[in-house]
Design a protein around this motif. Sequence first.
Motif, PDB file in Angstrom:
ATOM      1  N   THR A 199       0.827  -1.203   0.000  1.00  0.00           N
ATOM      2  CA  THR A 199       0.000   0.000   0.000  1.00  0.00           C
ATOM      3  C   THR A 199       0.860   1.251   0.000  1.00  0.00           C
ATOM      4  O   THR A 199       0.475   2.274  -0.524  1.00  0.00           O
ATOM      5  CB  THR A 199      -0.891   0.045   1.240  1.00  0.00           C
ATOM      6  N   ARG A 200       2.018   1.159   0.630  1.00  0.00           N
ATOM      7  CA  ARG A 200       2.865   2.337   0.758  1.00  0.00           C
ATOM      8  C   ARG A 200       3.767   2.481  -0.449  1.00  0.00           C
ATOM      9  O   ARG A 200       4.262   1.488  -0.977  1.00  0.00           O
ATOM     10  CB  ARG A 200       3.755   2.205   1.988  1.00  0.00           C
ATOM     11  N   GLN A 336      -8.622  -2.681 -10.682  1.00  0.00           N
ATOM     12  CA  GLN A 336      -8.986  -2.819  -9.272  1.00  0.00           C
ATOM     13  C   GLN A 336     -10.067  -3.889  -9.114  1.00  0.00           C
ATOM     14  O   GLN A 336      -9.988  -4.760  -8.251  1.00  0.00           O
ATOM     15  CB  GLN A 336      -9.463  -1.463  -8.744  1.00  0.00           C
ATOM     16  N   LEU A 340      -9.562  -7.473  -7.241  1.00  0.00           N
ATOM     17  CA  LEU A 340     -10.317  -7.699  -6.008  1.00  0.00           C
ATOM     18  C   LEU A 340     -11.153  -8.979  -6.099  1.00  0.00           C
ATOM     19  O   LEU A 340     -11.361  -9.673  -5.118  1.00  0.00           O
ATOM     20  CB  LEU A 340     -11.239  -6.507  -5.750  1.00  0.00           C
ATOM     21  N   PRO A 344      -9.852 -10.765  -2.100  1.00  0.00           N
ATOM     22  CA  PRO A 344     -10.564  -9.643  -1.478  1.00  0.00           C
ATOM     23  C   PRO A 344      -9.652  -8.638  -0.749  1.00  0.00           C
ATOM     24  O   PRO A 344     -10.121  -7.589  -0.332  1.00  0.00           O
ATOM     25  CB  PRO A 344     -11.523 -10.323  -0.496  1.00  0.00           C
ATOM     26  N   HIS A 345      -8.368  -8.965  -0.620  1.00  0.00           N
ATOM     27  CA  HIS A 345      -7.440  -8.019   0.032  1.00  0.00           C
ATOM     28  C   HIS A 345      -6.588  -7.286  -0.987  1.00  0.00           C
ATOM     29  O   HIS A 345      -5.640  -6.589  -0.640  1.00  0.00           O
ATOM     30  CB  HIS A 345      -6.521  -8.758   1.006  1.00  0.00           C
ATOM     31  N   HIS A 347      -5.930  -4.614  -3.474  1.00  0.00           N
ATOM     32  CA  HIS A 347      -6.354  -3.312  -3.994  1.00  0.00           C
ATOM     33  C   HIS A 347      -5.269  -2.754  -4.900  1.00  0.00           C
ATOM     34  O   HIS A 347      -4.269  -2.234  -4.433  1.00  0.00           O
ATOM     35  CB  HIS A 347      -6.639  -2.350  -2.847  1.00  0.00           C
TER      36      HIS A 347
ATOM     37  N   GLU B   7      -4.125  -1.381   6.223  1.00  0.00           N
ATOM     38  CA  GLU B   7      -3.709  -0.049   5.757  1.00  0.00           C
ATOM     39  C   GLU B   7      -4.569   0.407   4.581  1.00  0.00           C
ATOM     40  O   GLU B   7      -5.069  -0.416   3.811  1.00  0.00           O
ATOM     41  CB  GLU B   7      -2.247  -0.097   5.307  1.00  0.00           C
ATOM     42  N   ALA B   8      -4.706   1.710   4.449  1.00  0.00           N
ATOM     43  CA  ALA B   8      -5.445   2.263   3.305  1.00  0.00           C
ATOM     44  C   ALA B   8      -4.642   1.995   2.034  1.00  0.00           C
ATOM     45  O   ALA B   8      -3.465   2.334   1.964  1.00  0.00           O
ATOM     46  CB  ALA B   8      -5.662   3.757   3.483  1.00  0.00           C
ATOM     47  N   LEU B  41     -13.990   1.126  -2.454  1.00  0.00           N
ATOM     48  CA  LEU B  41     -13.148  -0.030  -2.173  1.00  0.00           C
ATOM     49  C   LEU B  41     -13.571  -0.637  -0.838  1.00  0.00           C
ATOM     50  O   LEU B  41     -13.433   0.002   0.201  1.00  0.00           O
ATOM     51  CB  LEU B  41     -11.665   0.363  -2.085  1.00  0.00           C
ATOM     52  N   PRO B  42     -14.088  -1.864  -0.841  1.00  0.00           N
ATOM     53  CA  PRO B  42     -14.440  -2.503   0.419  1.00  0.00           C
ATOM     54  C   PRO B  42     -13.177  -3.078   1.078  1.00  0.00           C
ATOM     55  O   PRO B  42     -12.433  -3.805   0.445  1.00  0.00           O
ATOM     56  CB  PRO B  42     -15.397  -3.619  -0.011  1.00  0.00           C
ATOM     57  N   MET B  43     -12.948  -2.711   2.335  1.00  0.00           N
ATOM     58  CA  MET B  43     -11.789  -3.242   3.054  1.00  0.00           C
ATOM     59  C   MET B  43     -12.294  -4.356   3.971  1.00  0.00           C
ATOM     60  O   MET B  43     -13.226  -4.141   4.742  1.00  0.00           O
ATOM     61  CB  MET B  43     -11.136  -2.149   3.902  1.00  0.00           C
ATOM     62  N   VAL B  44     -11.668  -5.544   3.860  1.00  0.00           N
ATOM     63  CA  VAL B  44     -12.137  -6.654   4.676  1.00  0.00           C
ATOM     64  C   VAL B  44     -11.057  -7.111   5.654  1.00  0.00           C
ATOM     65  O   VAL B  44      -9.868  -6.844   5.448  1.00  0.00           O
ATOM     66  CB  VAL B  44     -12.588  -7.848   3.798  1.00  0.00           C
ATOM     67  N   ALA B  45     -11.496  -7.789   6.719  1.00  0.00           N
ATOM     68  CA  ALA B  45     -10.561  -8.241   7.751  1.00  0.00           C
ATOM     69  C   ALA B  45      -9.683  -9.364   7.199  1.00  0.00           C
ATOM     70  O   ALA B  45     -10.197 -10.300   6.594  1.00  0.00           O
ATOM     71  CB  ALA B  45     -11.336  -8.723   8.974  1.00  0.00           C
ATOM     72  N   PRO B  46      -8.354  -9.250   7.380  1.00  0.00           N
ATOM     73  CA  PRO B  46      -7.453 -10.283   6.874  1.00  0.00           C
ATOM     74  C   PRO B  46      -7.536 -11.565   7.709  1.00  0.00           C
ATOM     75  O   PRO B  46      -7.269 -12.647   7.216  1.00  0.00           O
ATOM     76  CB  PRO B  46      -6.068  -9.648   6.990  1.00  0.00           C
TER      77      PRO B  46
END
Lengths: 378, 75, 49
Positions: A199-200, A336, A340, A344-345, A347, B7-8, B41-46
């Motif tokens: 992400t960074r 994207q 996805l 699902p993680h 991005h 994280e975003a 963007l849907p953020m889901v729990a890892p």
Amino acid sequence: MLEGELLGVFALTWQAAVMLGLGGLLIYLGIAKEVEPVLLVPIGTGVILANVPLGGLTEPGGLFAVLRAAGIDTELFPLLIFIGVGAMIDFGSLLERPYTVFLGAAAQFGIFGTFFLAYFLGDGGLRLFDFSFTDAISIGIIGSADGPTSIYVATMLGSKYTPAIVVAAYSYMALVPIIQPPIMRALTTEAERRLAMPTRAQRVSRRTRVLFPILSILVVGLIAPKATPLIGTLMFGNLLRESGVVERLSRAAQNEMANIVTILLGLTVGGMMTARDFLRPETIMIYVMGVVAFALGTAAGLMLGKVMYLASGRRINPLIGAAGISAFPMCARVVQRVGLEANPHNHLLMHAAGANTAGQIASVVAGGAALVLVPFFA
Amino acid sequence: MAEHVVEAPAPGKILRVHVEEGKPVAAGDRLCVLEALKMELPMVAPVGGTVKALHMSPGQTVEAGDPLAVIEASP
Amino acid sequence: MLKATWFVLAGMAIVFATLSLLVLVMTALNRWLRPTPEAGAHPTRARDA
């Protein structure tokens, strides 16, 4: 003959009637299906106005003839639009990931590959269609996935198919979410699509953001001088945005100017679609070639993405290569979504946005390259 | 007791938050929706576990890489 | 068609050459003009300070 001059109905040919129907279709797609309404509603209306018999809008001195001479033949409209586009684009995601530039470069194969095919079908080989060398380049430029670049290059080359090319470029941009995903799934493996990326990214300073547009003008302009008007206006718009001191001008470029020129450009392009120029077998072939152009560009971007995937030790998701064609931000969103779907993680949006904005620069360079090379070949 | 920081993935705005601090979540549960480039963007729990900390609220703007939530994995 | 093949190759070569130079420019800018911690995140705050 008197009734012919008085009542348009008597002068209505079937060809003009077909064009009126086509104009209606474009308006319908824009309003009911929300396919690029900002463009298709003015273009569709332009088509109708140009094909109502005896209206005289396309005759010398008529509104469309004047607009065409002032804005299209001079390249004024696409360049003014580019100032607005530059002010709208945030090159941050690209500056954070400079390597994504190569994905934008690879995707320009859509332009050159399609040119090759069109030339083969035309004067270069089979002679099935009336496609000269420069017509083939103009058709290939649909692969830039960029309206202003398509208009600019096709007009510079004086292609007789400019209206069809421009409408094809704009309509396929709206169809990116339909054209791209099957190609993306076909050319990548599930494991590749699942790969999440960090992400960074490295931070980019304000000075970098301000210097980048200026240096790009110099680099691109000094190598492909014919691209200078396009890259110059694009990056001028971006400088307005990034300088941070001319907020007013930046907003005017993004909103007022871009909107006004879009209205004029849409109407004029629609007005160029008269039955005589548009209703020919070549037009249908140009539409087919448009899909080929988008597909080839997507595939080429994905292939370089796969090379990067392997070269980076599986740290770069090859899907972002599909965003190398410059339809911004549609392609980034498609990447994207497909990423996805696999995980699902995952991005990929910002990585894809890097490749996507790179594609914008790359298509300008490719357009300039084509214009530079034409005198040596044609 | 491993902690997972979500994280975003992109700079944008938090539209909705679906979890609360201290409450349990299952792996794949939706934590929040982030809007970036006019896309949700849907953020889901890892992992499944407990929401140990929340660093976001609806309407807040975030930068890429900002921590949004910390999930403590249940053993 | 040979002519067309050369056109494709030359076109792609110009695109890649130009963009490679742009990558160099970006990398150089990122290296030499690295943001100071505050300036990178909040340019306006840096100006006030």
